[in-house]
Design a protein around this motif. Structure first.
Motif, PDB file in Angstrom:
ATOM      1  N   LEU A  20      25.776   2.131  -7.379  1.00 47.09           N
ATOM      2  CA  LEU A  20      24.696   3.028  -6.946  1.00 47.09           C
ATOM      3  C   LEU A  20      23.448   2.851  -7.817  1.00 47.09           C
ATOM      4  O   LEU A  20      22.323   2.844  -7.306  1.00 47.09           O
ATOM      5  N   LEU A  21      23.639   2.700  -9.123  1.00 44.69           N
ATOM      6  CA  LEU A  21      22.508   2.474 -10.024  1.00 44.69           C
ATOM      7  C   LEU A  21      21.844   1.127  -9.731  1.00 44.69           C
ATOM      8  O   LEU A  21      20.607   1.010  -9.743  1.00 44.69           O
ATOM      9  N   LEU A  22      22.654   0.110  -9.483  1.00 44.22           N
ATOM     10  CA  LEU A  22      22.117  -1.206  -9.145  1.00 44.22           C
ATOM     11  C   LEU A  22      21.333  -1.157  -7.834  1.00 44.22           C
ATOM     12  O   LEU A  22      20.244  -1.721  -7.728  1.00 44.22           O
ATOM     13  N   LEU A  23      21.868  -0.467  -6.849  1.00 39.73           N
ATOM     14  CA  LEU A  23      21.185  -0.310  -5.559  1.00 39.73           C
ATOM     15  C   LEU A  23      19.863   0.440  -5.734  1.00 39.73           C
ATOM     16  O   LEU A  23      18.832   0.050  -5.164  1.00 39.73           O
ATOM     17  N   ALA A  24      19.880   1.494  -6.543  1.00 44.21           N
ATOM     18  CA  ALA A  24      18.645   2.245  -6.803  1.00 44.21           C
ATOM     19  C   ALA A  24      17.626   1.367  -7.525  1.00 44.21           C
ATOM     20  O   ALA A  24      16.419   1.419  -7.231  1.00 44.21           O
ATOM     21  N   GLY A  25      18.072   0.530  -8.454  1.00 44.83           N
ATOM     22  CA  GLY A  25      17.170  -0.386  -9.161  1.00 44.83           C
ATOM     23  C   GLY A  25      16.550  -1.403  -8.223  1.00 44.83           C
ATOM     24  O   GLY A  25      15.337  -1.684  -8.295  1.00 44.83           O
ATOM     25  N   VAL A  26      17.367  -1.962  -7.325  1.00 46.07           N
ATOM     26  CA  VAL A  26      16.841  -2.938  -6.366  1.00 46.07           C
ATOM     27  C   VAL A  26      15.818  -2.293  -5.446  1.00 46.07           C
ATOM     28  O   VAL A  26      14.753  -2.856  -5.169  1.00 46.07           O
ATOM     29  N   VAL A  27      16.119  -1.084  -4.966  1.00 45.24           N
ATOM     30  CA  VAL A  27      15.167  -0.369  -4.102  1.00 45.24           C
ATOM     31  C   VAL A  27      13.879  -0.085  -4.854  1.00 45.24           C
ATOM     32  O   VAL A  27      12.777  -0.229  -4.302  1.00 45.24           O
ATOM     33  N   ALA A  28      13.974   0.290  -6.137  1.00 41.49           N
ATOM     34  CA  ALA A  28      12.774   0.572  -6.932  1.00 41.49           C
ATOM     35  C   ALA A  28      11.942  -0.697  -7.133  1.00 41.49           C
ATOM     36  O   ALA A  28      10.704  -0.659  -7.026  1.00 41.49           O
TER      37      ALA A  28
END
Length: 116
Positions: A20-28
């Protein structure tokens, strides 16, 4: 007390939290890249509009200078001023014939152009 015990029953494991953190980082990162590209396009558009306004202003200025020159100096006045100041410049002599061109068209060209 049974409600409080079920509250923490569905915990996320470490792998889910990391994904989830990785996905949020990619989206950011994608969002920041989009904003940067959009800002660059807006800046180029502003620069283009500014340059077009400057070009239009320069064309207007050149047009007004041409109009002023044409109003102030016609060919006769220019020739008189050149003679008066003993300038090495000579006025433009208008000629009806261009040197190097034949006086009459050859027969093949006359037929091709429709003249007889």
């Amino acid at each position: 007390m049974a409600k409080n015990q079920k509250r923490y029953h569905r915990r996320l494991d470490v792998g889910s939290i990391c994904s989830l953190l990785l996905l949020a980082g990619v989206v950011a990162v994608v969002a920041c890249g989009f904003v940067g590209i959009k800002n660059a396009h807006v800046a180029r558009g502003d620069l283009r509009v500014t340059l077009e306004k400057n070009i239009a202003l320069m064309e207007k200025e050149v047009g007004s200078i041409d109009l002023r020159i044409s109003e102030l100096c016609d060919r006769r006045e220019l020739a008189i001023r050149l003679r008066k100041h003993e300038s090495n410049l000579v006025p433009i002599i208008r000629s009806e014939e261009l040197p190097g061109l034949p006086a009459s068209l050859p027969q093949a060209l006359a037929l091709a152009s429709g003249e007889e």
